[in-house]
Design an enzyme around this catalytic site. Structure first.
Site, short mmCIF file in Angstrom:
data_model
loop_
_atom_site.label_atom_id
_atom_site.label_comp_id
_atom_site.label_asym_id
_atom_site.label_seq_id
_atom_site.Cartn_x
_atom_site.Cartn_y
_atom_site.Cartn_z
N LEU A 37 0.81 -1.22 0.00
CA LEU A 37 0.00 0.00 0.00
C LEU A 37 0.85 1.26 0.00
O LEU A 37 1.94 1.31 0.55
CB LEU A 37 -0.93 -0.01 1.22
CG LEU A 37 -1.88 -1.20 1.31
CD1 LEU A 37 -2.79 -1.05 2.53
CD2 LEU A 37 -2.72 -1.36 0.05
N HIS A 41 -3.49 4.19 -2.47
CA HIS A 41 -4.47 3.29 -1.85
C HIS A 41 -5.15 3.97 -0.65
O HIS A 41 -6.35 3.88 -0.47
CB HIS A 41 -3.78 2.02 -1.34
CG HIS A 41 -3.10 1.21 -2.39
ND1 HIS A 41 -1.74 1.06 -2.46
CD2 HIS A 41 -3.60 0.48 -3.42
CE1 HIS A 41 -1.43 0.27 -3.47
NE2 HIS A 41 -2.53 -0.09 -4.08
#
Ligand code: AMP
Length: 285
Positions: A37, A41
């Site tokens: 991530l 995100h």
């Protein structure tokens, strides 16, 4: 507070039921990801929080969307780091394994319109079928009210929107803008593959998109502007897959004066495939 992780559907159901907001009318938003991530995100997760009471982030590196010569084995993975980033932002991380997602050979997949065979779909056959099949399974498992996607993967967003609507999922597909580094490079888990020298050159991709968009807005011939852009990128050592102007809503080649359009590009630098896009309005005639 650490984020709760569910690896099975049973645990997911339990965790969901135990949330203080669970029950009558609580809205659920899903953010499907492949992990590793970054702020891109996380921006989707924050948007999900604005839309819904319960935010679920799925983390699954979907083998169905990788070609045989692609980077499935190398794709960055790090669940504990991802969970640390999601603490306080998401309620539940759903991290299914392959046995849960594909307990048997996935023979039923989603058939997509011809546009799925263009742009990224041309050099990555089966990619969008793999993505939409996995997303459809996640929507069926979780049954969210909203699912969030990034405009960075513009073609993916358009196809998922069509899939969700045409298959009557009842899920509202929401999209968020592309999050970038200060030098313009779109955040991507694959940026980790770039060498320091490649990282220095990579922002040229977005700069070239900006220049092409500006030239088209000034009335320049779109084909010529895209051709010029490719020459420029090749001179900087990119292997250009495509650099094309398309209609923003349908991705059709037909773009009309006064209408919204998008320039999409994919190019490889070293071993890293980068994609990006920019939206614009075609000037009126
Ligand atoms: P991925 O983990 O690459 O499958 O991406 C999961 C979701 O995050 C997809 O909807 C992507 O479009 C979105 N995403 C990835 N990078 C960005 C970014 N730089 N800005 C906004 N959304 C992004």
């Amino acid at each position: 507070m650490p984020v709760a992780v569910a690896r099975t559907i049973e645990r997911l159901k339990k965790l969901r039921a135990s949330l203080p907001v669970a029950g009558g009318g609580a809205k659920v938003a899903l953010v499907p990801t492949m992990g590793a991530l970054h702020e891109g995100h996380l921006s989707l997760v924050r948007r999900a929080r604005q839309l819904a009471d319960i935010v679920i982030v799925s983390i699954y590196v979907n083998p169905l969307q990788f070609g045989p010569r692609e980077d499935f084995a190398d794709y960055p993975r790090g669940l504990s780091r991802d969970c640390r980033l999601l603490a306080g932002l998401a309620d539940i991380v759903f991290a299914p394994g392959d046995k849960l997602m594909y307990p048997q050979k996935q023979e039923i997949t989603i058939a997509l319109p011809p546009i799925a065979g263009e742009l990224c779909g041309r050099s990555r056959p089966g990619f969008f079928e793999g993505v939409t099949t996995a997303v459809c399974k996640l929507l069926n498992i979780i049954r969210p009210d909203y699912a969030l996607f990034g405009k960075k993967d513009y073609q993916q967003w358009i196809l998922i929107k069509q899939m969700a609507r045409q298959l009557n999922t009842g899920v509202t597909i929401a999209a968020s803008p592309t999050i970038r580094e200060v030098d313009g490079l779109a955040l991507s888990s694959r940026n980790a593959y770039l060498t320091p020298a490649e990282r220095q050159t990579a922002p040229l991709l977005y700069r070239t998109l900006q220049e092409a968009a500006a030239a088209i807005r000034r009335g320049g011939n779109a084909k010529q502007c895209c051709a010029d852009a490719k020459v420029k990128l090749r001179a900087a050592g990119f292997v250009v897959d495509y650099f094309e102007l398309r209609d923003a809503a349908t991705l059709s080649r037909q773009t009309d004066a006064g209408e919204k359009a998008v320039i999409l590009t994919a190019a490889t630098k070293g071993k890293t495939r980068l994609i990006d896009n920019i939206q614009l309005t075609i000037p009126p005639v």
